[in-house]
Motif scaffolding. Structure first.
Motif, PDB file in Angstrom:
ATOM      1  N   LEU A   1     -28.498  29.310  39.163  1.00 35.66           N
ATOM      2  CA  LEU A   1     -27.719  30.155  38.262  1.00 35.66           C
ATOM      3  C   LEU A   1     -27.969  31.636  38.544  1.00 35.66           C
ATOM      4  O   LEU A   1     -27.044  32.450  38.506  1.00 35.66           O
ATOM      5  CB  LEU A   1     -28.075  29.827  36.808  1.00 35.66           C
ATOM      6  N   GLY A   2     -29.228  31.980  38.850  1.00 36.94           N
ATOM      7  CA  GLY A   2     -29.545  33.374  39.157  1.00 36.94           C
ATOM      8  C   GLY A   2     -28.782  33.879  40.368  1.00 36.94           C
ATOM      9  O   GLY A   2     -28.331  35.023  40.402  1.00 36.94           O
ATOM     10  N   SER A   3     -28.633  33.025  41.378  1.00 38.98           N
ATOM     11  CA  SER A   3     -27.883  33.404  42.576  1.00 38.98           C
ATOM     12  C   SER A   3     -26.415  33.626  42.248  1.00 38.98           C
ATOM     13  O   SER A   3     -25.785  34.563  42.760  1.00 38.98           O
ATOM     14  CB  SER A   3     -28.015  32.315  43.642  1.00 38.98           C
ATOM     15  N   LEU A   4     -25.857  32.755  41.390  1.00 33.73           N
ATOM     16  CA  LEU A   4     -24.455  32.896  41.014  1.00 33.73           C
ATOM     17  C   LEU A   4     -24.221  34.185  40.223  1.00 33.73           C
ATOM     18  O   LEU A   4     -23.312  34.956  40.533  1.00 33.73           O
ATOM     19  CB  LEU A   4     -24.017  31.681  40.188  1.00 33.73           C
ATOM     20  N   LEU A   5     -25.052  34.418  39.200  1.00 33.39           N
ATOM     21  CA  LEU A   5     -24.897  35.631  38.387  1.00 33.39           C
ATOM     22  C   LEU A   5     -25.112  36.886  39.221  1.00 33.39           C
ATOM     23  O   LEU A   5     -24.344  37.849  39.127  1.00 33.39           O
ATOM     24  CB  LEU A   5     -25.890  35.598  37.220  1.00 33.39           C
ATOM     25  N   GLY A   6     -26.170  36.865  40.049  1.00 36.15           N
ATOM     26  CA  GLY A   6     -26.456  38.024  40.895  1.00 36.15           C
ATOM     27  C   GLY A   6     -25.330  38.313  41.864  1.00 36.15           C
ATOM     28  O   GLY A   6     -24.960  39.476  42.071  1.00 36.15           O
ATOM     29  N   SER A   7     -24.751  37.261  42.447  1.00 39.22           N
ATOM     30  CA  SER A   7     -23.641  37.442  43.388  1.00 39.22           C
ATOM     31  C   SER A   7     -22.438  38.082  42.708  1.00 39.22           C
ATOM     32  O   SER A   7     -21.805  38.990  43.251  1.00 39.22           O
ATOM     33  CB  SER A   7     -23.241  36.098  43.998  1.00 39.22           C
ATOM     34  N   ILE A   8     -22.130  37.611  41.494  1.00 39.79           N
ATOM     35  CA  ILE A   8     -20.996  38.168  40.756  1.00 39.79           C
ATOM     36  C   ILE A   8     -21.232  39.639  40.443  1.00 39.79           C
ATOM     37  O   ILE A   8     -20.347  40.489  40.603  1.00 39.79           O
ATOM     38  CB  ILE A   8     -20.757  37.368  39.460  1.00 39.79           C
ATOM     39  N   ILE A   9     -22.460  39.974  40.026  1.00 36.31           N
ATOM     40  CA  ILE A   9     -22.790  41.364  39.684  1.00 36.31           C
ATOM     41  C   ILE A   9     -22.724  42.252  40.921  1.00 36.31           C
ATOM     42  O   ILE A   9     -22.219  43.381  40.873  1.00 36.31           O
ATOM     43  CB  ILE A   9     -24.185  41.430  39.030  1.00 36.31           C
TER      44      ILE A   9
END
Length: 351
Positions: free
Chosen positions: A294-302
């Motif tokens: 989830l951290g990778s997904l959120l970080g990528s979006i940001i």
């Protein structure tokens, strides 16, 4: 889109360079010998290209100032490489990839000081560039420090993936050196932009950069290294790492980056470093069997939001510059006939 495609390709090359350099250093190769071999190979590749393009009649002439600029670019790049590879060897390639995301912030500040970026805090474009830079850095840090629940389950970690993660021996000192690397890398990008304004020949600049780094790393190796086995290209993993680094990590990567600096400016190039950690995660998931969290997904979006915000700000500034130039040209065209009539009236004899 050529510059965007080129910078994405350089970030893929940068991520793989982190992996192979960590692998070579873990196998006993020193940072100095790795930098020496890599830059020597890149110099050998770029020299014939520089000589070939030198035949162009439009090529500007060299001066003492330009040669001095070449030297400064090479010196800053050498300091960035030494601090970066030493930092990675003491910590991990993951931390190295993370702290390199400080480069956009440092580059933005230095570019503003040298007036390479338009700064007016009241303008929306300046606010977009500033906020987008901070958001991209924050997204990259979130990807590294926050894992969260798994979205895609991982398989067994590969040997290459373990090299990427590394076994840190001195995390704090490694982090300090990687921060210094980010500062020198930002200065290196800005110095390229300054030199390319006066001498817009990318191949010459990059050959000089690699050649200067070869000389300095060779001299440093002779002074610092006491174990000559660190220069050995055996086992074959060392040889592969050096060949990849020289061909793709330097000859290709730095040349494309420099071309993009000349075309789009230093901040454009620096803003792709946060994108690099997104690419690193994708490579890990697709090729190395890593999990996607989830951290990778959120970080990528940001990161993408921040990157797009900066690019929007720069595009709006470029659009305004073009419109101002058109208005100025139109005014000149309208004023020219009037001035010509006045000159003709002044030149005509008085009856």
């Amino acid at each position: 889109m050529k510059e965007y495609v080129g910078m994405v390709a350089t970030q893929v090359a940068q991520v793989l360079l982190m992996i192979v350099s960590k692998s070579a250093i873990a196998d006993g190769m020193s940072s100095y010998s790795f930098i020496f071999y890599s830059n020597a190979i890149a110099s050998i590749i770029l020299l014939p290209l520089s000589l070939y393009f030198r035949r162009s009649p439009d090529r500007p002439s060299l001066s003492f100032t330009i040669v001095g600029g070449f030297f400064i670019v090479g010196l800053l790049g050498f300091f960035a490489q030494i601090s970066g590879y030493t930092g990675v060897s003491l910590s991990s390639a993951t931390l190295g990839t993370t702290l390199l995301n400080l480069i956009p912030g440092f580059t933005f500040i230095i570019a503003a000081l040298f007036r390479m970026e338009a700064i007016d805090i009241k303008r929306l474009t300046t606010q977009a560039k500033f906020i987008g830079t901070i958001v991209s850095i924050a997204g990259a840090i979130i990807m590294t420090l926050y894992q969260g629940p798994s979205i895609i389950l991982s398989g067994l970690k590969s040997k290459v993936s373990k090299h990427l993660l590394g076994q840190p021996s001195n995390w704090v000192l490694g982090g300090i050196l990687l921060t210094i690397d980010a500062i020198f890398a930002s200065m290196y990008i800005i110095s390229q932009a300054i030199v390319l304004k006066k001498y817009p020949v990318v191949i010459d600049l990059m050959f000089s950069y690699c050649f200067v780094c070869t000389i300095f790393s060779g001299l440093a190796s002779l002074i610092v290294e006491t174990d000559l086995s660190s220069f050995s290209l055996q086992p074959n993993s060392r040889l592969f790492s050096v060949l990849y680094s020289g061909i793709f990590g330097y000859a290709f990567l730095v040349t494309v980056q420099s071309w993009c600096i000349r075309r789009k400016g230093p901040l454009f190039v620096a803003m792709f470093h946060p994108v690099g950690i997104v690419i690193a995660n994708l490579i890990g998931v697709i090729f190395l069997g890593d999990g996607f969290y989830l951290g990778s997904l959120l970080g990528s979006i940001i990161v993408v939001i921040g990157f797009y915000t900066v690019m929007w700000g720069k595009a709006q500034e470029q659009k305004k510059t073009v419109e101002d130039a058109r208005v100025s040209s139109k005014l000149d065209d309208e004023t020219a006939p009037l001035l010509q009539d006045v000159e003709e009236q002044s030149a005509s004899p008085t009856p």
